[in-house]
Design a protein around this motif. Structure first.
Motif, PDB file in Angstrom:
ATOM      1  N   VAL A  40      54.769  50.988  31.371  1.00 57.71           N
ATOM      2  CA  VAL A  40      55.744  50.570  32.385  1.00 57.71           C
ATOM      3  C   VAL A  40      55.892  51.610  33.495  1.00 57.71           C
ATOM      4  O   VAL A  40      56.948  51.705  34.125  1.00 57.71           O
ATOM      5  N   ARG A  41      54.816  52.353  33.741  1.00 58.94           N
ATOM      6  CA  ARG A  41      54.868  53.252  34.892  1.00 58.94           C
ATOM      7  C   ARG A  41      55.000  52.413  36.157  1.00 58.94           C
ATOM      8  O   ARG A  41      54.464  51.302  36.237  1.00 58.94           O
ATOM      9  N   ARG A  42      55.713  52.949  37.123  1.00 61.40           N
ATOM     10  CA  ARG A  42      55.819  52.231  38.394  1.00 61.40           C
ATOM     11  C   ARG A  42      54.423  52.066  38.984  1.00 61.40           C
ATOM     12  O   ARG A  42      53.537  52.892  38.757  1.00 61.40           O
ATOM     13  N   ARG A  43      54.235  51.005  39.726  1.00 60.57           N
ATOM     14  CA  ARG A  43      52.912  50.650  40.256  1.00 60.57           C
ATOM     15  C   ARG A  43      52.165  51.825  40.900  1.00 60.57           C
ATOM     16  O   ARG A  43      51.003  52.055  40.574  1.00 60.57           O
ATOM     17  N   PRO A  44      52.773  52.599  41.804  1.00 56.52           N
ATOM     18  CA  PRO A  44      52.010  53.699  42.417  1.00 56.52           C
ATOM     19  C   PRO A  44      51.506  54.719  41.384  1.00 56.52           C
ATOM     20  O   PRO A  44      50.377  55.200  41.481  1.00 56.52           O
ATOM     21  N   ALA A  45      52.317  55.041  40.391  1.00 55.74           N
ATOM     22  CA  ALA A  45      51.898  55.996  39.354  1.00 55.74           C
ATOM     23  C   ALA A  45      50.789  55.400  38.493  1.00 55.74           C
ATOM     24  O   ALA A  45      49.821  56.085  38.146  1.00 55.74           O
ATOM     25  N   PHE A  46      50.915  54.131  38.165  1.00 46.07           N
ATOM     26  CA  PHE A  46      49.891  53.452  37.369  1.00 46.07           C
ATOM     27  C   PHE A  46      48.564  53.426  38.117  1.00 46.07           C
ATOM     28  O   PHE A  46      47.514  53.749  37.558  1.00 46.07           O
ATOM     29  N   GLU A  47      48.605  53.070  39.393  1.00 42.74           N
ATOM     30  CA  GLU A  47      47.379  52.966  40.180  1.00 42.74           C
ATOM     31  C   GLU A  47      46.740  54.324  40.453  1.00 42.74           C
ATOM     32  O   GLU A  47      45.534  54.408  40.647  1.00 42.74           O
ATOM     33  N   ALA A  48      47.524  55.392  40.419  1.00 43.43           N
ATOM     34  CA  ALA A  48      47.003  56.732  40.686  1.00 43.43           C
ATOM     35  C   ALA A  48      46.316  57.361  39.476  1.00 43.43           C
ATOM     36  O   ALA A  48      45.632  58.368  39.603  1.00 43.43           O
ATOM     37  N   ASP A  49      46.481  56.786  38.310  1.00 45.07           N
ATOM     38  CA  ASP A  49      45.929  57.356  37.075  1.00 45.07           C
ATOM     39  C   ASP A  49      45.110  56.286  36.362  1.00 45.07           C
ATOM     40  O   ASP A  49      45.639  55.242  35.992  1.00 45.07           O
ATOM     41  N   SER A  50      43.842  56.526  36.166  1.00 42.61           N
ATOM     42  CA  SER A  50      42.979  55.518  35.535  1.00 42.61           C
ATOM     43  C   SER A  50      43.062  55.539  34.008  1.00 42.61           C
ATOM     44  O   SER A  50      42.434  54.728  33.347  1.00 42.61           O
ATOM     45  N   LEU A  51      43.844  56.458  33.442  1.00 47.37           N
ATOM     46  CA  LEU A  51      43.966  56.546  31.987  1.00 47.37           C
ATOM     47  C   LEU A  51      45.255  55.909  31.500  1.00 47.37           C
ATOM     48  O   LEU A  51      46.283  55.978  32.170  1.00 47.37           O
ATOM     49  N   GLN A  52      45.174  55.298  30.324  1.00 49.55           N
ATOM     50  CA  GLN A  52      46.364  54.770  29.680  1.00 49.55           C
ATOM     51  C   GLN A  52      46.159  54.810  28.172  1.00 49.55           C
ATOM     52  O   GLN A  52      45.049  55.022  27.689  1.00 49.55           O
ATOM     53  N   VAL A  53      47.224  54.612  27.420  1.00 46.45           N
ATOM     54  CA  VAL A  53      47.150  54.584  25.964  1.00 46.45           C
ATOM     55  C   VAL A  53      46.208  53.462  25.543  1.00 46.45           C
ATOM     56  O   VAL A  53      46.252  52.359  26.118  1.00 46.45           O
ATOM     57  N   VAL A  54      45.363  53.744  24.570  1.00 44.30           N
ATOM     58  CA  VAL A  54      44.437  52.730  24.063  1.00 44.30           C
ATOM     59  C   VAL A  54      45.231  51.502  23.616  1.00 44.30           C
ATOM     60  O   VAL A  54      46.218  51.616  22.888  1.00 44.30           O
ATOM     61  N   GLY A  55      44.821  50.332  24.094  1.00 42.95           N
ATOM     62  CA  GLY A  55      45.467  49.080  23.710  1.00 42.95           C
ATOM     63  C   GLY A  55      46.697  48.714  24.518  1.00 42.95           C
ATOM     64  O   GLY A  55      47.282  47.655  24.314  1.00 42.95           O
ATOM     65  N   ALA A  56      47.082  49.575  25.450  1.00 41.09           N
ATOM     66  CA  ALA A  56      48.278  49.294  26.252  1.00 41.09           C
ATOM     67  C   ALA A  56      47.995  48.243  27.317  1.00 41.09           C
ATOM     68  O   ALA A  56      46.869  48.096  27.781  1.00 41.09           O
ATOM     69  N   VAL A  57      49.042  47.556  27.685  1.00 39.03           N
ATOM     70  CA  VAL A  57      49.004  46.572  28.765  1.00 39.03           C
ATOM     71  C   VAL A  57      50.027  47.023  29.792  1.00 39.03           C
ATOM     72  O   VAL A  57      51.159  47.366  29.438  1.00 39.03           O
ATOM     73  N   TRP A  58      49.637  47.055  31.071  1.00 39.05           N
ATOM     74  CA  TRP A  58      50.596  47.423  32.106  1.00 39.05           C
ATOM     75  C   TRP A  58      51.378  46.192  32.541  1.00 39.05           C
ATOM     76  O   TRP A  58      50.805  45.125  32.804  1.00 39.05           O
ATOM     77  N   LEU A  59      52.691  46.349  32.587  1.00 33.23           N
ATOM     78  CA  LEU A  59      53.571  45.317  33.124  1.00 33.23           C
ATOM     79  C   LEU A  59      54.536  46.007  34.083  1.00 33.23           C
ATOM     80  O   LEU A  59      55.042  47.099  33.800  1.00 33.23           O
ATOM     81  N   ASP A  60      54.757  45.392  35.215  1.00 35.93           N
ATOM     82  CA  ASP A  60      55.579  45.968  36.270  1.00 35.93           C
ATOM     83  C   ASP A  60      57.024  46.146  35.794  1.00 35.93           C
ATOM     84  O   ASP A  60      57.702  45.162  35.472  1.00 35.93           O
ATOM     85  N   PRO A  61      57.512  47.385  35.755  1.00 36.53           N
ATOM     86  CA  PRO A  61      58.878  47.610  35.286  1.00 36.53           C
ATOM     87  C   PRO A  61      59.939  46.972  36.182  1.00 36.53           C
ATOM     88  O   PRO A  61      61.042  46.683  35.725  1.00 36.53           O
ATOM     89  N   GLU A  62      59.583  46.732  37.433  1.00 41.76           N
ATOM     90  CA  GLU A  62      60.522  46.090  38.353  1.00 41.76           C
ATOM     91  C   GLU A  62      60.711  44.609  38.019  1.00 41.76           C
ATOM     92  O   GLU A  62      61.645  43.975  38.501  1.00 41.76           O
ATOM     93  N   GLN A  63      59.819  44.073  37.186  1.00 42.56           N
ATOM     94  CA  GLN A  63      59.848  42.649  36.834  1.00 42.56           C
ATOM     95  C   GLN A  63      60.178  42.411  35.361  1.00 42.56           C
ATOM     96  O   GLN A  63      59.886  41.350  34.824  1.00 42.56           O
TER      97      GLN A  63
END
Length: 121
Positions: A37-60
């Motif tokens: 649930v990182r904010r979109r700019p932070a998510f887009e700035a980092d190509s790494l995430q926890v294995v198996g994680a799904v990004w969902l917009d915290p604003e939504q």
């Protein structure tokens, strides 16, 4: 600390998961659903995430929370495990979803040597 502050602190403690416990849960027979649930700019700035994680917009969160009602164990994480993660876990709990936020966020998970995946794109 007054009683209201103590109650709020107790509720937040129930909604947290330590990095060590999270890593154990990820390798268990019944791992949690993991939501980035990182904010979109932070998510887009980092190509790494926890294995198996799904990004969902915290604003939504109120829009996507109903889709998680079948999930019994959800862990959300943001960058440092502060405002964004806490607010998303609280919103999910209010919607009846058993959600916790990762203490220290993605930064603490990376420092502990947690497994990461590079996102496509």
């Amino acid at each position: 600390m007054n009683q209201t502050e103590q109650t709020e602190q107790t509720e937040q403690t129930k909604q947290t998961v330590s990095v060590a416990e999270f890593m154990r849960e990820l390798s268990s027979a019944n791992p949690p659903a993991v939501i980035d649930v990182r904010r979109r700019p932070a998510f887009e700035a980092d190509s790494l995430q926890v294995v198996g994680a799904v990004w969902l917009d915290p604003e939504q969160v109120t829009n996507w929370a109903p889709a998680l009602t079948q999930q019994q164990n959800v862990v959300v994480y943001c960058i440092k495990g502060h405002e964004v993660g806490i607010n998303c876990a609280s919103a999910l709990n209010e919607a009846g979803i058993a959600a916790r936020y990762l203490e220290g966020g993605l930064e603490a998970y990376k420092q502990a040597g947690g497994m990461l995946a590079r996102r496509a794109g």
